[in-house]
Structures are given as structure tokens and as C-alpha cells.
Write an enzyme that holds these catalytic residues in place. Structure first.
Site, PDB file in Angstrom:
ATOM      1  N   LYS A  62       0.833  -1.207   0.000  1.00  0.00           N
ATOM      2  CA  LYS A  62       0.000   0.000   0.000  1.00  0.00           C
ATOM      3  C   LYS A  62       0.871   1.262   0.000  1.00  0.00           C
ATOM      4  O   LYS A  62       2.083   1.187   0.199  1.00  0.00           O
ATOM      5  CB  LYS A  62      -0.935  -0.014   1.207  1.00  0.00           C
ATOM      6  CG  LYS A  62      -1.535  -1.372   1.524  1.00  0.00           C
ATOM      7  CD  LYS A  62      -2.429  -1.957   0.435  1.00  0.00           C
ATOM      8  CE  LYS A  62      -2.827  -3.370   0.841  1.00  0.00           C
ATOM      9  NZ  LYS A  62      -3.868  -4.022   0.138  1.00  0.00           N
TER      10      LYS A  62
HETATM   11  C1  LIG Z   1      -4.470  -5.298   1.136  1.00  0.00           C
HETATM   12  C2  LIG Z   1      -5.936  -5.443   1.239  1.00  0.00           C
HETATM   13  C3  LIG Z   1      -6.546  -5.943   2.393  1.00  0.00           C
HETATM   14  C4  LIG Z   1      -5.792  -6.550   3.529  1.00  0.00           C
HETATM   15  O1  LIG Z   1      -4.912  -5.690   4.158  1.00  0.00           O
HETATM   16  P1  LIG Z   1      -3.896  -6.266   5.256  1.00  0.00           P
HETATM   17  O2  LIG Z   1      -3.406  -5.049   5.955  1.00  0.00           O
HETATM   18  O3  LIG Z   1      -2.815  -6.988   4.502  1.00  0.00           O
HETATM   19  O4  LIG Z   1      -4.652  -7.178   6.137  1.00  0.00           O
HETATM   20  C5  LIG Z   1      -7.941  -5.946   2.444  1.00  0.00           C
HETATM   21  N1  LIG Z   1      -8.681  -5.488   1.427  1.00  0.00           N
HETATM   22  C6  LIG Z   1      -8.135  -5.012   0.301  1.00  0.00           C
HETATM   23  C7  LIG Z   1      -9.014  -4.482  -0.783  1.00  0.00           C
HETATM   24  C8  LIG Z   1      -6.742  -4.991   0.156  1.00  0.00           C
HETATM   25  O5  LIG Z   1      -6.198  -4.540  -0.988  1.00  0.00           O
END
Ligand SMILES: *Cc1c(COP(=O)(O)O)cnc(C)c1O
Length: 377
Positions: free
Chosen positions: A179
Site C-alpha cells: 500500500k
Molecule cells: C491489502 C488489502 C486488504 C488486507 O490488508 P492487510 O493489511 O494486509 O490485512 C484488504 N482489502 C483489500 C481491498 C486490500 O487490498
């Protein structure tokens, strides 16, 4: 070339040192600072940090008191934990197909999936483009259905000029290294509702409800918190939050770099008619957590061949994300068939996420695009 790279510098090191020197390393002052920065950025009353966006989604389903017998609407094309969060509390995820032009939930199909048991909608802002929140809220609000924003990809994303995360009842963010902002692992819940914030605060901390009333016994060193809820340990550590505070300090630069790179990809790829570029030139709120192209001919083998060419040139790519209804857990548990959500299946089969990260050079980007153009046209 990696698909992404975090942007760390002396700022993270300095705050990590400050945290370690302070000897306070679990949830504490850095977490509070991090939470204030997240709340300010998103214009929300409460931001509560936790261990991941998956934890945030779990906390959101708990805060909304979802459980057995309840249905939760989830787009069929998303990261798997958008759906897992319903399963964690015994609710049933009900998948809805996406709009291929946005990769987000299709509001018309959403309305058709509502039943008297629908208690929440997970509005995923996939790849950093906001879900159609007006349409979602127009369906949810009159029926008293909760709206959880899965904003894992959407720090910095706006919808009609407003930051996401507090347009629905509760928002969930991720600080995973894929992210725009990362703490290694990490997440946050955002909300304007005091009742939801209070429940999240308790559930992430073992179900603690604070000190008992002093009228029962005067407070002192003997006072221990009471636990009126069954909760979890989903706290972020101050070590991670220190990195988060440093990352938030450069957020605007990180986001503007991503937008610049996203728009430049779209310019460079404009002449390639075998692919569809993401919306973004026309939709100013796109944060480009991921830059995802789709092959128009719908041929998975051809997409794979282009990915193999990129890999051979040392360029890392990934498919967009999962068609969750085809994953074993959901397919087997609910007897789902691939053709039930054709757009989600097509999106998984024919998308490529291109490398995008703030320190990417113009030359890097040109190399990626040249490689795609040669392999696909
Ligand atoms: C990355 C992601 C998650 C999960 O995030 P984490 O912090 O890795 O648990 C959930 N939903 C979406 C749409 C994502 O892209």
C-alpha cells in the site's frame, strides 16, 4: 524492478530511535500520534490503529454486531479478507459482481442482491479508486444496512472531493508494504460514530471496558480493567506506529508521486488498443495504490504470455487481485460457480498490476511500457 518499494529514509530511523529510547514499545504515544494524523487526513472523528486491515475489517464486523443469520455484501473481485471478515463473526458473505470499467462493485447488481437478512455492505475502493458511494448509500441507508469501507488501497483516495474512510459507517485501512503507506504490517479503523469507536477500542484490546466504577471500590494500584466483551489482541505496536508517523509526514508527496506516475502510464499506454487503462485521467480521486491494466480480448493465456515477457525482462508484475468466489473456501462452502460472477472472473484472468512506487524513474516506466507494447501488439 519490483512491483513496489516502500519509501523509507532518515525520518523513519529517527522516530524508531526515539521510540526505542523511550522504552515504550507497545500501543502508546506513537500510536496516538499516528491515529491523530490518520484522522486529520481523512477528516474523521476517530482513527484506531490495529495490526492490519484484515484486523480492521474484523473489528468493523464486530462493532456493527454482525453474526450468524446476517448477510454481508462483498464484491466478488477483491482481496480475500474483504469476505473473510464476515466469516470471522459467523455471517454470510454474499458476492456481487463488479463493473469492469472501475473494478468496483456494480450498484445495480448490488441492489438485486439485497435480502431482508442483509446487514452490511463492504464497499471496496479497489486499487485506490473510490467505490460508487452515493449509489451504495442510497441502497443501504433507507434499509438500515451498515456500510463498511474497505479502504485498504485507498489512503488519499477521494470520492467527489471527500476523503474516503468516513463516507460509510466505518472505514478500514492497510499499511501493508503493497500500500502507499507502510508500517510493515498495520491497519486502522476510521469512524465518526462514537459507539462504533468505543466497541473497536475495546475489541482490539482483549475486550477491556476500562476501570470499574470507583463507587464499587476506590481506584488505586489494585484497580484492574474489567472485561465486559470477548475481545482480541489486535493492537499496533509503537515501533510500527513510529514508522507510520514518519510515513504520514511525507504522505502528500508519496500520493502526488503515485498520481503523477499513474497519469504518465496512461499517457504512455494510450496507443495500445489491446489493453484497457484504468479510469484515472477522468477521475481525479484515484490514488493509484495499484496501476492495473486489462486485456480486452479476455484471453488469460495471452495475459500470462505478456507477464512472462515482463518477468524475463526483470519486471515484476501480479494479476489485479482475486475472483474470491473461485477460491476453494468460498467455492466449496457455498457451491459457487465461476460463471456466477463473470466480470470478477474475467478481471482476475486478464489484468496485470504494473510496478508503481514513488522512486520509480521515467526510464523505468518507459521500459515497462515498451515491454508491454512489444509483447501485446
Ligand atoms: C491489502 C488489502 C486488504 C488486507 O490488508 P492487510 O493489511 O494486509 O490485512 C484488504 N482489502 C483489500 C481491498 C486490500 O487490498
Amino acid at each position: 524492478m519490483n512491483i513496489t518499494e516502500p519509501s523509507f529514509d532518515e525520518a523513519e530511523i529517527a522516530l524508531l530511535r526515539e521510540c526505542l529510547d523511550s522504552k515504550w514499545v507497545t500501543q502508546g504515544p506513537f500510536t496516538e500520534r499516528f491515529e491523530r494524523l490518520i484522522a486529520e487526513k481523512h477528516g474523521v472523528k476517530h482513527a484506531l490503529a490495529c495490526t492490519s486491515c484484515t484486523a480492521a475489517l474484523h473489528l468493523a464486523t464486530l462493532a456493527l454486531k454482525l453474526g450468524p443469520g446476517d448477510e454481508v455484501i462483498v464484491p466478488a473481485f477483491t482481496w480475500v479478507t474483504s469476505a473473510h471478515s464476515a466469516e470471522y463473526v459467523g455471517a454470510k458473505p454474499v458476492f456481487v459482481d463488479i463493473d469492469l470499467s472501475t473494478f468496483n462493485i456494480d450498484p445495480e447488481r448490488l441492489e438485486a442482491a439485497i435480502t431482508p437478512r442483509t446487514k452490511a455492505i463492504v464497499a471496496v475502493h479497489l486499487f485506490g479508486l473510490a467505490a460508487p458511494m452515493d449509489e451504495i448509500k442510497a441502497i443501504a441507508e433507507p434499509r438500515g444496512i451498515g456500510v463498511i469501507e474497505d479502504a485498504a488501497c485507498a489512503i488519499g483516495t477521494t470520492y467527489k472531493g471527500r476523503p474516503v474512510g468516513a463516507i460509510g459507517d466505518i472505514g478500514c485501512f492497510s499499511f501493508h508494504p503493497r500500500k502507499a503507506v507502510t508500517t510493515g504490517e498495520g491497519g486502522a479503523v476510521t469512524t465518526n460514530r462514537d459507539d462504533l469507536a468505543e466497541r473497536v477500542r475495546s475489541q482490539r484490546n482483549h475486550g477491556s471496558t476500562g476501570a470499574p466504577d470507583a463507587s464499587i471500590e476506590p481506584h488505586g494500584p489494585w484497580t484492574m480493567a474489567t472485561f465486559d466483551n470477548l475481545g482480541f489482541n489486535l493492537r499496533l505496536s509503537d515501533i510500527q506506529a513510529a514508522v507510520g508517523v514518519a510515513q504520514m509526514g511525507k504522505l502528500d508527496r508519496l500520493l502526488s508521486e503515485r498520481r503523477r506516475l499513474g497519469h504518465r502510464y496512461s499517457e504512455l499506454l494510450a496507443g495500445n488498443n489491446s489493453i484497457v487503462r484504468p479510469l484515472g485521467g477522468d477521475v481525479d480521486g484515484h490514488a493509484f495504490q495499484s496501476y492495473v491494466i486489462r486485456f480486452v480480448d479476455g484471453d488469460r493465456a495471452r495475459r500470462n504470455a505478456v507477464m512472462a515477457t515482463l518477468a524475463a525482462a526483470g519486471i515484476q508484475t501480479r494479476p489485479g487481485t482475486h475472483a474470491v468466489h473461485r477460491l476453494g473456501y468460498y467455492k466449496n462452502k457455498y457451491g459457487l460457480r465461476p460463471e456466477q460472477f463473470p466480470n470478477a472472473a474475467l478481471a482476475e484472468d486478464t489484468t496485470i498490476t504494473l510496478p508503481i512506487f514513488p522512486n520509480m524513474t521515467e526510464e523505468d516506466q518507459r521500459r515497462v511500457v515498451d515491454c508491454i507494447n512489444q509483447a501485446s501488439t
